[in-house]
Design a protein around this motif. Structure first.
Motif, PDB file in Angstrom:
ATOM      1  N   GLU A  97       0.832  -1.210   0.000  1.00 34.21           N
ATOM      2  CA  GLU A  97       0.000   0.000   0.000  1.00 34.21           C
ATOM      3  C   GLU A  97       0.868   1.262   0.000  1.00 34.21           C
ATOM      4  OE1 GLU A  97       0.259  -1.496   4.322  1.00 34.21           O
ATOM      5  OE2 GLU A  97       0.091  -2.327   2.279  1.00 34.21           O
ATOM      6  N   ALA A  98       1.998   1.205   0.700  1.00 28.82           N
ATOM      7  CA  ALA A  98       2.909   2.357   0.711  1.00 28.82           C
ATOM      8  C   ALA A  98       3.552   2.543  -0.651  1.00 28.82           C
ATOM      9  CB  ALA A  98       3.977   2.167   1.785  1.00 28.82           C
ATOM     10  N   ARG A  99       3.953   1.440  -1.248  1.00 30.85           N
ATOM     11  CA  ARG A  99       4.566   1.502  -2.585  1.00 30.85           C
ATOM     12  C   ARG A  99       3.605   2.094  -3.599  1.00 30.85           C
ATOM     13  NH1 ARG A  99       5.121  -4.136  -4.667  1.00 30.85           N
ATOM     14  NH2 ARG A  99       2.983  -3.696  -5.327  1.00 30.85           N
ATOM     15  N   GLU A 100       2.358   1.641  -3.589  1.00 35.10           N
ATOM     16  CA  GLU A 100       1.398   2.128  -4.570  1.00 35.10           C
ATOM     17  C   GLU A 100       1.047   3.600  -4.336  1.00 35.10           C
ATOM     18  OE1 GLU A 100       0.485   0.546  -7.307  1.00 35.10           O
ATOM     19  OE2 GLU A 100       1.920  -0.970  -6.615  1.00 35.10           O
ATOM     20  N   ARG A 101       1.089   4.027  -3.082  1.00 36.20           N
ATOM     21  CA  ARG A 101       0.846   5.434  -2.788  1.00 36.20           C
ATOM     22  C   ARG A 101       1.956   6.312  -3.375  1.00 36.20           C
ATOM     23  NH1 ARG A 101      -0.564   4.604   1.934  1.00 36.20           N
ATOM     24  NH2 ARG A 101       1.397   4.939   3.046  1.00 36.20           N
ATOM     25  N   VAL A 102       3.195   5.867  -3.247  1.00 32.14           N
ATOM     26  CA  VAL A 102       4.316   6.612  -3.814  1.00 32.14           C
ATOM     27  C   VAL A 102       4.230   6.620  -5.331  1.00 32.14           C
ATOM     28  CG1 VAL A 102       6.827   6.646  -4.111  1.00 32.14           C
ATOM     29  CG2 VAL A 102       5.851   6.193  -1.860  1.00 32.14           C
ATOM     30  N   VAL A 103       3.885   5.477  -5.904  1.00 36.27           N
ATOM     31  CA  VAL A 103       3.762   5.394  -7.366  1.00 36.27           C
ATOM     32  C   VAL A 103       2.684   6.351  -7.859  1.00 36.27           C
ATOM     33  CG1 VAL A 103       3.028   3.902  -9.275  1.00 36.27           C
ATOM     34  CG2 VAL A 103       4.638   3.042  -7.555  1.00 36.27           C
ATOM     35  N   SER A 104       1.543   6.385  -7.168  1.00 36.12           N
ATOM     36  CA  SER A 104       0.454   7.267  -7.570  1.00 36.12           C
ATOM     37  C   SER A 104       0.870   8.730  -7.504  1.00 36.12           C
ATOM     38  CB  SER A 104      -0.756   7.018  -6.660  1.00 36.12           C
ATOM     39  OG  SER A 104      -1.821   7.886  -6.988  1.00 36.12           O
ATOM     40  N   GLU A 105       1.571   9.117  -6.441  1.00 32.43           N
ATOM     41  CA  GLU A 105       2.029  10.500  -6.312  1.00 32.43           C
ATOM     42  C   GLU A 105       3.064  10.835  -7.383  1.00 32.43           C
ATOM     43  OE1 GLU A 105       3.356  11.422  -2.386  1.00 32.43           O
ATOM     44  OE2 GLU A 105       1.616  10.497  -1.422  1.00 32.43           O
ATOM     45  N   ALA A 106       3.926   9.897  -7.688  1.00 33.08           N
ATOM     46  CA  ALA A 106       4.946  10.120  -8.713  1.00 33.08           C
ATOM     47  C   ALA A 106       4.307  10.255 -10.089  1.00 33.08           C
ATOM     48  CB  ALA A 106       5.956   8.974  -8.712  1.00 33.08           C
ATOM     49  N   GLU A 107       3.259   9.480 -10.332  1.00 27.54           N
ATOM     50  CA  GLU A 107       2.569   9.570 -11.625  1.00 27.54           C
ATOM     51  C   GLU A 107       2.002  10.967 -11.842  1.00 27.54           C
ATOM     52  OE1 GLU A 107       1.165   4.880 -12.121  1.00 27.54           O
ATOM     53  OE2 GLU A 107      -0.189   6.367 -11.239  1.00 27.54           O
ATOM     54  N   ARG A 108       1.436  11.550 -10.800  1.00 25.69           N
ATOM     55  CA  ARG A 108       0.853  12.886 -10.929  1.00 25.69           C
ATOM     56  C   ARG A 108       1.908  13.946 -11.212  1.00 25.69           C
ATOM     57  NH1 ARG A 108      -2.335  11.138  -6.477  1.00 25.69           N
ATOM     58  NH2 ARG A 108      -1.051  12.338  -4.999  1.00 25.69           N
ATOM     59  N   ARG A 109       3.143  13.685 -10.811  1.00 28.38           N
ATOM     60  CA  ARG A 109       4.219  14.660 -10.993  1.00 28.38           C
ATOM     61  C   ARG A 109       5.022  14.422 -12.275  1.00 28.38           C
ATOM     62  NH1 ARG A 109       5.753  17.657  -6.537  1.00 28.38           N
ATOM     63  NH2 ARG A 109       4.322  17.421  -4.781  1.00 28.38           N
TER      64      ARG A 109
END
Length: 265
Positions: A97-109
């Motif tokens: 869940e932590a990994r996917e949260r970071v991935v999601s934030e990185a995608e937006r940037r």
């Protein structure tokens, strides 16, 4: 047992003889060093196994100024692992869940990249941050051990620390901040600053930490170093044998806001 390809390598391997003897005494099995010119990494440790009861340190360049220090670091890290009780030798496991949260934030940037590239950036940022958290505190402990125990390596150590700090400074200049989620950026820069300040203090070369001086990263990096010192002191005063690396890592993770990114198992 060693495989020395040049007279220079034979000399510095001889300088490390007492360290190797100490490792072999604790391990109960031989420690072998081998020059492998096609090695991808500068050095690598291959731990002994039941099928092959020999610890091996492979190294790529047998004439480079920092190679003896890299080999010594591998030997000391092996010694520290061997001295830790088995139940304390845990692996750091990522949390999905932590990994996917970071991935999601990185995608937006990183909307200017393809979807596949966006996810790749996010995964790399998450994995790199955890790897940094797992390796930097032990590496600093090894640096301090070698500074105190093997003064004949001081010039090699200074060269290695200089190289590491130059690479960190180059990372600052890449302009990647806007592509990194704030929590990742904070953790990355703070750990870089902590290592640079550690290197500057150990070597007596203030310039090593110059890129971080006067910044928020310097302040947070200094806090991390204080946490490392406190954890080491607590472990030394404890009557129970424990893994000081894990204590420092958890303390850093808590301060950096990434304590929920991993589990120990």
């Amino acid at each position: 047992m060693t495989d020395a390809a040049t007279p220079d390598a034979a000399t510095w391997l001889s300088d490390l003889g007492d360290l190797f003897d100490r490792v072999e005494q604790v391990a109960g099995v031989p420690l072998q060093t081998l020059w492998v010119s096609e090695l991808e990494d500068q050095s690598i440790l291959l731990p002994a196994s039941d099928a092959d009861p020999v610890h091996r340190i492979l190294y790529r360049d047998n004439t480079h100024e920092t190679t003896p220090y890299l080999v010594a670091m591998e030997a000391v890290q092996l010694l520290r692992v061997l001295q830790a009780p088995g139940e304390q030798q845990l692996a750091m496991l990522p949390r999905r869940e932590a990994r996917e949260r970071v991935v999601s934030e990185a995608e937006r940037r990183n909307r200017d990249l393809s979807l596949a590239q966006q996810r790749k950036v996010g995964l790399n940022l998450y994995n790199t941050t955890l790897s940094q958290l797992r390796t930097v505190p032990p590496a600093m402990a090894v640096d301090r051990w070698l500074f105190e125990q093997l003064p004949q390596l001081r010039s090699r150590q200074d060269a290695f620390l200089r190289q590491q700090c130059q690479e960190l400074a180059e990372g600052l200049a890449l302009g990647m901040d806007r592509r990194m989620p704030p929590l990742v950026l904070q953790a990355n820069r703070a750990m870089d600053a902590a290592y640079a300040i550690h290197a500057a203090t150990l070597s007596g070369v203030p310039e090593f930490s110059l890129p971080y001086q006067g910044s928020a990263w310097e302040e947070l990096g200094t806090e991390l170093l204080q946490l490392a010192q406190a954890s080491t002191s607590d472990a030394a005063e404890s009557t129970e044998v424990s893994d000081p690396d894990r204590q420092v890592i958890d303390a850093w993770a808590e301060r950096l806001g990434i304590a929920r990114w991993y589990d120990w198992s």
